[in-house]
Design a protein around this motif. Structure first.
Motif, PDB file in Angstrom:
ATOM      1  N   ASP A 160       7.252  -9.985 -13.568  1.00 31.07           N
ATOM      2  CA  ASP A 160       6.474 -10.417 -14.729  1.00 31.07           C
ATOM      3  C   ASP A 160       5.605  -9.297 -15.295  1.00 31.07           C
ATOM      4  O   ASP A 160       4.992  -9.467 -16.339  1.00 31.07           O
ATOM      5  N   CYS A 161       5.551  -8.153 -14.640  1.00 36.42           N
ATOM      6  CA  CYS A 161       4.703  -7.038 -15.085  1.00 36.42           C
ATOM      7  C   CYS A 161       5.519  -5.832 -15.555  1.00 36.42           C
ATOM      8  O   CYS A 161       4.947  -4.776 -15.812  1.00 36.42           O
ATOM      9  N   LEU A 162       6.838  -5.957 -15.621  1.00 34.43           N
ATOM     10  CA  LEU A 162       7.657  -4.781 -15.890  1.00 34.43           C
ATOM     11  C   LEU A 162       7.426  -4.198 -17.280  1.00 34.43           C
ATOM     12  O   LEU A 162       7.840  -3.077 -17.552  1.00 34.43           O
ATOM     13  N   GLY A 163       6.800  -4.961 -18.188  1.00 37.23           N
ATOM     14  CA  GLY A 163       6.435  -4.388 -19.485  1.00 37.23           C
ATOM     15  C   GLY A 163       5.239  -3.467 -19.368  1.00 37.23           C
ATOM     16  O   GLY A 163       4.934  -2.712 -20.297  1.00 37.23           O
ATOM     17  N   GLU A 164       4.549  -3.507 -18.257  1.00 35.13           N
ATOM     18  CA  GLU A 164       3.399  -2.656 -18.001  1.00 35.13           C
ATOM     19  C   GLU A 164       3.798  -1.550 -17.035  1.00 35.13           C
ATOM     20  O   GLU A 164       4.849  -1.596 -16.405  1.00 35.13           O
ATOM     21  N   ALA A 165       2.955  -0.562 -16.915  1.00 31.65           N
ATOM     22  CA  ALA A 165       3.214   0.516 -15.960  1.00 31.65           C
ATOM     23  C   ALA A 165       2.880   0.028 -14.554  1.00 31.65           C
ATOM     24  O   ALA A 165       1.813  -0.536 -14.314  1.00 31.65           O
ATOM     25  N   VAL A 166       3.825   0.240 -13.631  1.00 34.49           N
ATOM     26  CA  VAL A 166       3.627  -0.171 -12.251  1.00 34.49           C
ATOM     27  C   VAL A 166       3.913   1.013 -11.335  1.00 34.49           C
ATOM     28  O   VAL A 166       4.971   1.637 -11.435  1.00 34.49           O
ATOM     29  N   ILE A 167       2.970   1.327 -10.466  1.00 30.69           N
ATOM     30  CA  ILE A 167       3.118   2.431  -9.521  1.00 30.69           C
ATOM     31  C   ILE A 167       2.856   1.908  -8.115  1.00 30.69           C
ATOM     32  O   ILE A 167       1.864   1.206  -7.875  1.00 30.69           O
ATOM     33  N   PHE A 168       3.756   2.242  -7.183  1.00 35.24           N
ATOM     34  CA  PHE A 168       3.590   1.847  -5.783  1.00 35.24           C
ATOM     35  C   PHE A 168       3.022   3.018  -4.986  1.00 35.24           C
ATOM     36  O   PHE A 168       3.427   4.169  -5.163  1.00 35.24           O
ATOM     37  N   LEU A 169       2.076   2.695  -4.096  1.00 31.98           N
ATOM     38  CA  LEU A 169       1.447   3.686  -3.224  1.00 31.98           C
ATOM     39  C   LEU A 169       1.714   3.310  -1.776  1.00 31.98           C
ATOM     40  O   LEU A 169       1.648   2.130  -1.402  1.00 31.98           O
ATOM     41  N   ASN A 170       1.999   4.342  -0.954  1.00 31.17           N
ATOM     42  CA  ASN A 170       2.246   4.074   0.459  1.00 31.17           C
ATOM     43  C   ASN A 170       0.938   4.083   1.250  1.00 31.17           C
ATOM     44  O   ASN A 170      -0.155   4.197   0.676  1.00 31.17           O
ATOM     45  N   GLN A 171       1.057   4.000   2.573  1.00 28.16           N
ATOM     46  CA  GLN A 171      -0.123   3.909   3.432  1.00 28.16           C
ATOM     47  C   GLN A 171      -1.029   5.124   3.280  1.00 28.16           C
ATOM     48  O   GLN A 171      -2.254   5.031   3.401  1.00 28.16           O
ATOM     49  N   GLU A 172      -0.444   6.292   3.015  1.00 25.15           N
ATOM     50  CA  GLU A 172      -1.229   7.523   2.833  1.00 25.15           C
ATOM     51  C   GLU A 172      -1.808   7.652   1.433  1.00 25.15           C
ATOM     52  O   GLU A 172      -2.505   8.623   1.119  1.00 25.15           O
ATOM     53  N   GLY A 173      -1.511   6.704   0.565  1.00 21.42           N
ATOM     54  CA  GLY A 173      -2.034   6.758  -0.797  1.00 21.42           C
ATOM     55  C   GLY A 173      -1.198   7.594  -1.738  1.00 21.42           C
ATOM     56  O   GLY A 173      -1.637   7.887  -2.857  1.00 21.42           O
ATOM     57  N   ALA A 174       0.016   7.990  -1.347  1.00 21.54           N
ATOM     58  CA  ALA A 174       0.903   8.767  -2.213  1.00 21.54           C
ATOM     59  C   ALA A 174       1.862   7.838  -2.945  1.00 21.54           C
ATOM     60  O   ALA A 174       2.170   6.733  -2.475  1.00 21.54           O
ATOM     61  N   VAL A 175       2.342   8.287  -4.104  1.00 22.21           N
ATOM     62  CA  VAL A 175       3.262   7.490  -4.909  1.00 22.21           C
ATOM     63  C   VAL A 175       4.609   7.412  -4.207  1.00 22.21           C
ATOM     64  O   VAL A 175       5.222   8.440  -3.881  1.00 22.21           O
ATOM     65  N   CYS A 176       5.092   6.176  -3.960  1.00 16.85           N
ATOM     66  CA  CYS A 176       6.407   5.999  -3.346  1.00 16.85           C
ATOM     67  C   CYS A 176       7.355   5.227  -4.258  1.00 16.85           C
ATOM     68  O   CYS A 176       8.468   4.898  -3.859  1.00 16.85           O
ATOM     69  N   GLY A 177       6.938   4.944  -5.471  1.00 14.30           N
ATOM     70  CA  GLY A 177       7.793   4.275  -6.445  1.00 14.30           C
ATOM     71  C   GLY A 177       7.037   3.994  -7.726  1.00 14.30           C
ATOM     72  O   GLY A 177       5.807   3.850  -7.706  1.00 14.30           O
ATOM     73  N   TYR A 178       7.761   3.922  -8.835  1.00 20.02           N
ATOM     74  CA  TYR A 178       7.146   3.581 -10.120  1.00 20.02           C
ATOM     75  C   TYR A 178       8.241   3.144 -11.080  1.00 20.02           C
ATOM     76  O   TYR A 178       9.407   3.486 -10.921  1.00 20.02           O
TER      77      TYR A 178
END
Length: 457
Positions: A160-178
Motif C-alpha cells: 500500500d506504500c509503493l507509490g512512496e519511497a521505501v527503504i529497508f535497513l538491516n540490523q547495522e542500520g545499512a540499506v539492504c533494499g529500496y
C-alpha cells in the motif's frame, strides 16, 4: 599577522577565539588531505545570521586538476547550492556523495562533508569536492539492477506504500533494499552511487534514532520530506523508512501564505519608510528659513520617498523575500528625472552593472544612499546649468557587493564645509550603520566617485 581564516571568522561568524583557533589548525592539514583524496578541500562555517555559510579555509590538489581556477576563500555559500553542506550542518552528521554546482565556475561536482566539533559544539564542516563526470554511468548502473529484490524481502508487506519511497535497513542500520521511488527520489536529491549498503545515517531525513512509527517532517537538502521509521521482520531487514516528498505541496502553501500577507507586509514597509522620511524632514526644517531652500528641501524629501517606494514596485520582486537591486536603482534614476531635472538641464544618468537579489530592507537602504549621492551630484557637480553625466554602477560579489556613483563635474574638497551638506553625511551614516559597509570618496577637478560596499542580504 592575522590569518585569512581568523579574519573571516571574526567578521562573519559568532565563533569564539578557541573555536577559530581549532579551525586554523586545519590549514596545515588541508593540502595533504587534498592530495590524498584527489579532491578540492574546504572548510565552511555558518555565518552569524544563519542564512548562509562562508568558506574560511581551502586547499587544491596537486595530484589532479582542481575544479576551481581561482580562490573562493571568503565566498558566501547559499544552502540551496550545496545540499550536502546544508544537511551536515542541520543534522550534525556526515553526508557522502551528493551532487552540487561549483561557484563561480558552474561545474558539476560531488561533495562529501564531515562535521567539525569543538567541545561538543558543531563549528564548521570539512568538504571534499570531486568532478561529477561519472554520475550518469552510476545512475545507469542503478537502473540496470533494481534494488529490493535481494535477501528475501517481502514487498507485499508495504504494497500500500509503493507509490512512496521505501527503504529497508538491516540490523547495522545499512540499506539492504529500496523501491524504485526511493532510488528516483535520492537521485533527484543529488545522491550518487547505489543506495544498497549505504549507511542509514547518510540518507535519513533527520537524526531520528527512535522507531515510533509516527510521521515526522524535515527540511533536508533541497526538499521537504515527511517520513516514518517502522519495525519490520522480513529477511535481513529490521526497519523500513517510508518517505513522502512534500516539496511541491509546501511550496504552494508558502506561495499562498505570501499572497495573503503581501498587503500587511506592504503596509508595514510603508509605515517604516514614512517614519524615516518624517525624521529626515524634521531635521531639514532646522537648516534655513530661506523660501528657496525650503522648496529644495521639499523636493529632496519627495525624491527620498520615491527612492524608498521603488523597493515596493512589483516589477522588481524576484521572490517573496528578494528584490532586484538593479531594477530598484533604475527606478531611482527614473524618479530623479521626474522630480529634479528639467528639459533645460543636459544631464545624463546611467544605471548599469551586475544584478543582485537582496532583501527589501537592504534595497531600501541602498536606494536611499544612491538617491542622496545623485542629488548631491546634481546640486553641486554641474554649476550654472552645465551639462554632465552621472554613472551608477552595481558590482555583484561574494561576500561583499559594491555600488559606485560617479560624475564628471567640478569635484569638491572633502574638508570644506558646504551649506546643505547633510546628504553626504546621511548617506555615509546609512552605509556604516544599516549596511555595515565601507565608504570611500575620491574627488578632484575631473569629477567625483563615491564607492560603498555592503553584505549581500
Amino acid at each position: 599577522m592575522i590569518s585569512a581564516t581568523r579574519m573571516l571568522c571574526q567578521k562573519y561568524t559568532d565563533l569564539t577565539d578557541g573555536e577559530i583557533a581549532h579551525i586554523e589548525s586545519y590549514n596545515a592539514l588541508l593540502p595533504a588531505l587534498a592530495n590524498a583524496e584527489e579532491a578540492d578541500v574546504f572548510i565552511d562555517c555558518r555565518t552569524s545570521t544563519g542564512r548562509s555559510a562562508i568558506v574560511v579555509c581551502e586547499a587544491k590538489p596537486q595530484t589532479v586538476p582542481s575544479n576551481y581556477e581561482s580562490t573562493i576563500l571568503g565566498m558566501l555559500i547559499q544552502w540551496q547550492d550545496e545540499p550536502a553542506v546544508d544537511r551536515s550542518f542541520r543534522l550534525q552528521v556526515p553526508t557522502v556523495g551528493v551532487r552540487a554546482v561549483s561557484m563561480p565556475e558552474d561545474r558539476r561536482i560531488v561533495q562529501s562533508v564531515e562535521p567539525i566539533f569543538y567541545e561538543e559544539r558543531l563549528i564548521a564542516v570539512l568538504i571534499y569536492e570531486k568532478p561529477a563526470m561519472a554520475v550518469e554511468a552510476v545512475v545507469a548502473q542503478q537502473e540496470e539492477h533494481p534494488a529490493g529484490e535481494k535477501d528475501g524481502l517481502d514487498w507485499a508487506g508495504v504494497a500500500d506504500c509503493l507509490g512512496e519511497a521505501v527503504i529497508f535497513l538491516n540490523q547495522e542500520g545499512a540499506v539492504c533494499g529500496y523501491n524504485q521511488a526511493a532510488g528516483t527520489l535520492y537521485r533527484d536529491m543529488g545522491y550518487i552511487g547505489d543506495l544498497m549498503g549505504m549507511p542509514g545515517s547518510n540518507i535519513q531525513p533527520a537524526a531520528l534514532a527512535e522507531c515510533d512509527g509516527q510521521w515526522h517532517e524535515s527540511s533536508v537538502v533541497n526538499r521537504t520530506l515527511q517520513y516514518r521509521r517502522v519495525a519490520v521482520t522480513s529477511g535481513t531487514a529490521r526497519w523500513a523508512l517510508i518517505i513522502r516528498d512534500l516539496t511541491g505541496q509546501r511550496w504552494l502553501e508558502q506561495e499562498l501564505a505570501f499572497q495573503k500577507t503581501a498587503l500587511r507586509e506592504l503596509r508595514h514597509r510603508m509605515k517604516n519608510s514614512l517614519q524615516m522620511i518624517a525624521n529626515i524632514t524634521r531635521n531639514r526644517s532646522y537648516e534655513t528659513n530661506d523660501p528657496t531652500a525650503i522648496q529644495t528641501a521639499l523636493l529632496d524629501t519627495a525624491n527620498r520617498l520615491l527612492s524608498l517606494t521603488a523597493t515596493l514596485d512589483g516589477v522588481v520582486q524576484v521572490s517573496p523575500e528578494k528584490v532586484s537591486l538593479l531594477q530598484v536603482l533604475e527606478q531611482v534614476r527614473k524618479y530623479t528625472f521626474q522630480t529634479l531635472l528639467t528639459p533645460a538641464r543636459s544631464i545624463t544618468i546611467r544605471v548599469w552593472g551586475q544584478d543582485v537579489a537582496v532583501s527589501a530592507d537592504c534595497a531600501a537602504s541602498v536606494a536611499l544612499v544612491v538617491n542622496e549621492l545623485v542629488q548631491n551630484a546634481l546640486k553641486h557637480a554641474f554649476p550654472a546649468g552645465a551639462a554632465g553625466e552621472v554613472d551608477i554602477q552595481l558590482q555583484a560579489g561574494r561576500p561583499l557587493c559594491k555600488v559606485t556613483v560617479g560624475d564628471n563635474g567640478v569635484g569638491f574638497r572633502q574638508e570644506a564645509v558646504r551649506p546643505g551638506g547633510m546628504g553626504l553625511e546621511l548617506a555615509a551614516t546609512i552605509v556604516r550603520e544599516k549596511l555595515m559597509g565601507e565608504w570611500k570618496v575620491d574627488s578632484g577637478s575631473g569629477g567625483t566617485r563615491i564607492t560603498f560596499d555592503f553584505l549581500e542580504q
